[in-house]
Design a protein around this motif. Sequence first.
Motif, PDB file in Angstrom:
ATOM      1  N   LEU A  70      -2.043   2.163   1.240  1.00  0.00           N
ATOM      2  CA  LEU A  70      -3.431   1.724   1.427  1.00  0.00           C
ATOM      3  C   LEU A  70      -3.625   1.000   2.749  1.00  0.00           C
ATOM      4  O   LEU A  70      -4.597   1.234   3.468  1.00  0.00           O
ATOM      5  CB  LEU A  70      -3.840   0.791   0.282  1.00  0.00           C
ATOM      6  N   VAL A  71      -2.670   0.119   3.094  1.00  0.00           N
ATOM      7  CA  VAL A  71      -2.849  -0.698   4.301  1.00  0.00           C
ATOM      8  C   VAL A  71      -2.614   0.133   5.561  1.00  0.00           C
ATOM      9  O   VAL A  71      -3.447   0.146   6.475  1.00  0.00           O
ATOM     10  CB  VAL A  71      -1.927  -1.945   4.245  1.00  0.00           C
ATOM     11  N   GLU A 131       4.917   8.987   7.222  1.00  0.00           N
ATOM     12  CA  GLU A 131       4.894   8.709   5.773  1.00  0.00           C
ATOM     13  C   GLU A 131       5.782   9.734   5.053  1.00  0.00           C
ATOM     14  O   GLU A 131       5.614  10.942   5.236  1.00  0.00           O
ATOM     15  CB  GLU A 131       3.432   8.777   5.274  1.00  0.00           C
ATOM     16  N   PRO A 132       6.745   9.259   4.232  1.00  0.00           N
ATOM     17  CA  PRO A 132       7.633  10.208   3.539  1.00  0.00           C
ATOM     18  C   PRO A 132       6.933  11.087   2.502  1.00  0.00           C
ATOM     19  O   PRO A 132       7.374  12.202   2.234  1.00  0.00           O
ATOM     20  CB  PRO A 132       8.675   9.313   2.853  1.00  0.00           C
ATOM     21  N   HIS A 133       5.836  10.561   1.908  1.00  0.00           N
ATOM     22  CA  HIS A 133       5.178  11.346   0.836  1.00  0.00           C
ATOM     23  C   HIS A 133       3.919  12.021   1.367  1.00  0.00           C
ATOM     24  O   HIS A 133       2.946  11.344   1.712  1.00  0.00           O
ATOM     25  CB  HIS A 133       4.810  10.441  -0.346  1.00  0.00           C
ATOM     26  N   ARG A 146      -2.842   1.836 -12.399  1.00  0.00           N
ATOM     27  CA  ARG A 146      -2.670   0.889 -11.304  1.00  0.00           C
ATOM     28  C   ARG A 146      -4.015   0.748 -10.601  1.00  0.00           C
ATOM     29  O   ARG A 146      -4.500   1.684  -9.974  1.00  0.00           O
ATOM     30  CB  ARG A 146      -1.614   1.429 -10.353  1.00  0.00           C
ATOM     31  N   TYR A 180      -6.984  -1.931  -8.441  1.00  0.00           N
ATOM     32  CA  TYR A 180      -7.139  -3.099  -7.556  1.00  0.00           C
ATOM     33  C   TYR A 180      -8.511  -3.699  -7.719  1.00  0.00           C
ATOM     34  O   TYR A 180      -9.496  -2.965  -7.883  1.00  0.00           O
ATOM     35  CB  TYR A 180      -6.969  -2.694  -6.085  1.00  0.00           C
ATOM     36  N   ALA A 181      -8.557  -5.027  -7.614  1.00  0.00           N
ATOM     37  CA  ALA A 181      -9.844  -5.727  -7.559  1.00  0.00           C
ATOM     38  C   ALA A 181     -10.134  -5.975  -6.079  1.00  0.00           C
ATOM     39  O   ALA A 181      -9.541  -6.849  -5.468  1.00  0.00           O
ATOM     40  CB  ALA A 181      -9.739  -7.046  -8.313  1.00  0.00           C
ATOM     41  N   ASP A 193       5.315  -0.487   5.490  1.00  0.00           N
ATOM     42  CA  ASP A 193       6.137   0.303   4.580  1.00  0.00           C
ATOM     43  C   ASP A 193       6.504  -0.443   3.295  1.00  0.00           C
ATOM     44  O   ASP A 193       7.567  -0.198   2.706  1.00  0.00           O
ATOM     45  CB  ASP A 193       7.383   0.852   5.300  1.00  0.00           C
ATOM     46  N   ASP A 221       2.180  -5.411   2.235  1.00  0.00           N
ATOM     47  CA  ASP A 221       3.298  -5.938   1.436  1.00  0.00           C
ATOM     48  C   ASP A 221       4.579  -6.101   2.261  1.00  0.00           C
ATOM     49  O   ASP A 221       5.459  -6.869   1.870  1.00  0.00           O
ATOM     50  CB  ASP A 221       3.572  -5.022   0.236  1.00  0.00           C
ATOM     51  N   GLY A 266      -5.191 -11.147  -8.110  1.00  0.00           N
ATOM     52  CA  GLY A 266      -5.558  -9.786  -7.684  1.00  0.00           C
ATOM     53  C   GLY A 266      -5.809  -9.683  -6.191  1.00  0.00           C
ATOM     54  O   GLY A 266      -6.704  -8.972  -5.756  1.00  0.00           O
ATOM     55  N   GLY A 285      -3.278  -9.113  -3.621  1.00  0.00           N
ATOM     56  CA  GLY A 285      -2.218  -8.524  -2.797  1.00  0.00           C
ATOM     57  C   GLY A 285      -2.738  -7.564  -1.747  1.00  0.00           C
ATOM     58  O   GLY A 285      -2.523  -7.763  -0.546  1.00  0.00           O
ATOM     59  N   VAL A 286      -3.442  -6.539  -2.186  1.00  0.00           N
ATOM     60  CA  VAL A 286      -3.885  -5.538  -1.213  1.00  0.00           C
ATOM     61  C   VAL A 286      -5.039  -6.085  -0.369  1.00  0.00           C
ATOM     62  O   VAL A 286      -5.234  -5.684   0.774  1.00  0.00           O
ATOM     63  CB  VAL A 286      -4.222  -4.198  -1.901  1.00  0.00           C
ATOM     64  N   ASN A 287      -5.770  -7.051  -0.923  1.00  0.00           N
ATOM     65  CA  ASN A 287      -6.847  -7.675  -0.132  1.00  0.00           C
ATOM     66  C   ASN A 287      -6.273  -8.407   1.077  1.00  0.00           C
ATOM     67  O   ASN A 287      -6.843  -8.369   2.160  1.00  0.00           O
ATOM     68  CB  ASN A 287      -7.660  -8.632  -1.003  1.00  0.00           C
TER      69      ASN A 287
HETATM   70  C1  LIG Z   1       1.196  -5.033 -11.279  1.00  0.00           C
HETATM   71  C2  LIG Z   1       0.514  -5.218  -9.960  1.00  0.00           C
HETATM   72  C3  LIG Z   1      -0.861  -5.363  -9.930  1.00  0.00           C
HETATM   73  C4  LIG Z   1      -1.500  -5.559  -8.720  1.00  0.00           C
HETATM   74  N1  LIG Z   1      -2.847  -5.737  -8.734  1.00  0.00           N
HETATM   75  C5  LIG Z   1      -3.478  -5.972  -7.581  1.00  0.00           C
HETATM   76  C6  LIG Z   1      -4.898  -6.210  -7.539  1.00  0.00           C
HETATM   77  O1  LIG Z   1      -5.615  -6.224  -8.548  1.00  0.00           O
HETATM   78  N2  LIG Z   1      -5.475  -6.434  -6.346  1.00  0.00           N
HETATM   79  C7  LIG Z   1      -4.728  -6.431  -5.186  1.00  0.00           C
HETATM   80  O2  LIG Z   1      -5.292  -6.677  -4.118  1.00  0.00           O
HETATM   81  N3  LIG Z   1      -3.397  -6.182  -5.177  1.00  0.00           N
HETATM   82  C8  LIG Z   1      -2.745  -5.971  -6.335  1.00  0.00           C
HETATM   83  N4  LIG Z   1      -1.404  -5.736  -6.314  1.00  0.00           N
HETATM   84  C9  LIG Z   1      -0.669  -5.671  -5.036  1.00  0.00           C
HETATM   85  C10 LIG Z   1      -0.805  -4.307  -4.348  1.00  0.00           C
HETATM   86  O3  LIG Z   1      -0.276  -3.291  -5.182  1.00  0.00           O
HETATM   87  C11 LIG Z   1      -0.071  -4.275  -3.008  1.00  0.00           C
HETATM   88  O4  LIG Z   1      -0.422  -5.430  -2.283  1.00  0.00           O
HETATM   89  C12 LIG Z   1      -0.458  -3.025  -2.176  1.00  0.00           C
HETATM   90  O5  LIG Z   1      -0.091  -1.824  -2.814  1.00  0.00           O
HETATM   91  C13 LIG Z   1       0.247  -3.068  -0.815  1.00  0.00           C
HETATM   92  O6  LIG Z   1      -0.120  -1.959  -0.024  1.00  0.00           O
HETATM   93  P1  LIG Z   1       0.781  -1.539   1.201  1.00  0.00           P
HETATM   94  O7  LIG Z   1       0.089  -0.372   1.837  1.00  0.00           O
HETATM   95  O8  LIG Z   1       1.099  -2.716   2.043  1.00  0.00           O
HETATM   96  O9  LIG Z   1       2.170  -1.106   0.575  1.00  0.00           O
HETATM   97  P2  LIG Z   1       2.523   0.149  -0.446  1.00  0.00           P
HETATM   98  O10 LIG Z   1       1.337   0.431  -1.280  1.00  0.00           O
HETATM   99  O11 LIG Z   1       3.794  -0.236  -1.040  1.00  0.00           O
HETATM  100  O12 LIG Z   1       2.684   1.330   0.602  1.00  0.00           O
HETATM  101  C14 LIG Z   1       3.846   1.472   1.418  1.00  0.00           C
HETATM  102  C15 LIG Z   1       3.888   2.893   1.984  1.00  0.00           C
HETATM  103  O13 LIG Z   1       5.004   2.977   2.868  1.00  0.00           O
HETATM  104  C16 LIG Z   1       5.732   4.163   2.586  1.00  0.00           C
HETATM  105  N5  LIG Z   1       7.129   3.932   2.963  1.00  0.00           N
HETATM  106  C17 LIG Z   1       8.077   3.272   2.263  1.00  0.00           C
HETATM  107  N6  LIG Z   1       9.231   3.271   2.951  1.00  0.00           N
HETATM  108  C18 LIG Z   1       9.009   3.942   4.105  1.00  0.00           C
HETATM  109  C19 LIG Z   1       9.797   4.275   5.242  1.00  0.00           C
HETATM  110  N7  LIG Z   1      11.085   3.916   5.321  1.00  0.00           N
HETATM  111  N8  LIG Z   1       9.228   4.982   6.252  1.00  0.00           N
HETATM  112  C20 LIG Z   1       7.917   5.339   6.190  1.00  0.00           C
HETATM  113  N9  LIG Z   1       7.120   5.042   5.144  1.00  0.00           N
HETATM  114  C21 LIG Z   1       7.663   4.356   4.121  1.00  0.00           C
HETATM  115  C22 LIG Z   1       5.534   4.416   1.100  1.00  0.00           C
HETATM  116  O14 LIG Z   1       5.734   5.780   0.762  1.00  0.00           O
HETATM  117  C23 LIG Z   1       4.071   3.975   0.912  1.00  0.00           C
HETATM  118  O15 LIG Z   1       3.177   5.031   1.138  1.00  0.00           O
HETATM  119  C24 LIG Z   1      -0.743  -5.554  -7.501  1.00  0.00           C
HETATM  120  C25 LIG Z   1       0.638  -5.382  -7.530  1.00  0.00           C
HETATM  121  C26 LIG Z   1       1.266  -5.229  -8.740  1.00  0.00           C
HETATM  122  C27 LIG Z   1       2.774  -5.069  -8.765  1.00  0.00           C
END
Ligand SMILES: Cc1cc2nc3c(=O)[nH]c(=O)nc-3n(C[C@H](O)[C@H](O)[C@H](O)COP(=O)(O)OP(=O)(O)OC[C@H]3O[C@@H](n4cnc5c(N)ncnc54)[C@H](O)[C@@H]3O)c2cc1C
Length: 389
Positions: free
Chosen positions: A15-16, A35-37, A55, A57-58, A166, A288, A298, A300-302
């Motif tokens: 998402l980020v 991105e691997p996926h 899963r 998000y708020a 990542d 993250d 809620g 984390g992603v915010n």
């Molecule tokens: C139970 C639970 C509930 C939650 N509820 C909320 C909520 O209500 N509101 C909220 O704001 N947040 C919530 N969160 C937190 C939220 O899920 C995370 O903050 C958010 O997903 C982080 O996004 P991101 O893009 O930083 O990381 P991720 O979503 O982890 O994305 C990382 C990306 O990097 C890729 N990647 C991994 N390794 C590599 C590599 N070596 N090379 C290239 N790419 C790679 C992955 O494939 C993935 O696409 C919750 C978390 C949990 C565990």
Amino acid sequence: MNTAHYDVVILGGGLVGASLALALSRKGLHIAVIEPHPPSERQTTLDDDNEWDARIYAISPANRQWLEQLGAWPQEHRIGNVHAMQVKGDHGGEIMFDAHDAKQKRLASIVENRWLLHSIWQQLLVSEVSLYTPAQVSALVREPDRVLLTLQDGSQLEAALLVGCDGANSWVREQIGIKAKIKPYGQSGVVANFHCQYLHGDIARQWFVGDSILAWLPLPQQRISIVWSHPNPDTLLSLSAEVLAEKVAAAGQHALGHFTTLTPAQAFPLRLIQPEHMISQRVVLAGDAAHTVHPLAGQGVNLGFGDARELERLLGNAKGSDVGEWLLLRRYERARREAVLAMQLGCDALHQLFHTQLPLSRWVRNTGLNLTNHIGPVKRQLARYAIGF
Ligand SMILES: Cc1cc2nc3c(=O)[nH]c(=O)nc-3n(C[C@H](O)[C@H](O)[C@H](O)COP(=O)(O)OP(=O)(O)OC[C@H]3O[C@@H](n4cnc5c(N)ncnc54)[C@H](O)[C@@H]3O)c2cc1C
């Protein structure tokens, strides 16, 4: 082999990373995402009304507005709205605040992970961003004026700046040697979706029950999604759909009547991750990879979208000059450190307060909730804090 040149390479298209790529590209910067996926793996069955991602998000109003401006906000029919929030303590404490307290139309929008990611990627696929997917980096070399990446298929990329998006187990963070303080909460976030007997009235409900925290978040119609931060997730995962539905309904005193399970429970281990820095030579961390928080607020992603918005502002203004310049990276870290720390410490303190079993702490936390409920300005501030302002 030829080397492809970019202003910024983003590792991770979650998402980020995906939303940041879109935002920077719209500012006229030359961007690549690794991105691997591939998106084909994220094919969703969004048209199937029975398939709801557990899963969710708020999303705060400010971040929703930003995603709308990027054209990446999903269609409304699968989005829940939070107009009020009710929090109950473990001994009669209660606080209720609504969108009016925060001077907003809504406190948050509840959106499925898959649906939001799909929506952002739909925009990425038609953008100017170069997408390397499925792909993995095999080597990362930093020089004073650039970063060089070699992919597993041998392709080479060069950029003024690498952004590590990542995720919590960030490969970038490890490669550049940024140490992180990691504190497991000894809990997992158990998520699942339910159909409820009564209308939820667009109210998010949260209970601090013993050693766990249960949140019910409103989805469209009579559906809710739950996040149950629980010390023994297996005791919930092993239940049949019927027993789980009854357990969740009962934990919330049947406030919405009886439940039917729509999406089976899944568990995510909860950890507080605090890297020593968010930046290093020619590299920044976001999302993250840079921080995690307890999901009780809620946020984390915010926080991650907050990082992306700050990078958009700083790098967008630096277009035409060196976007990996150290002073610029320092400005990013300074701008984000306070917001991130405040959220991490706030959630951590709440978690501690509600997990202390001393009688006095029980009195403090429940009286605190009741008092706050009656002090208008404090409550308004809390409402704004809760939605990530
Ligand atoms: C139970 C639970 C509930 C939650 N509820 C909320 C909520 O209500 N509101 C909220 O704001 N947040 C919530 N969160 C937190 C939220 O899920 C995370 O903050 C958010 O997903 C982080 O996004 P991101 O893009 O930083 O990381 P991720 O979503 O982890 O994305 C990382 C990306 O990097 C890729 N990647 C991994 N390794 C590599 C590599 N070596 N090379 C290239 N790419 C790679 C992955 O494939 C993935 O696409 C919750 C978390 C949990 C565990």
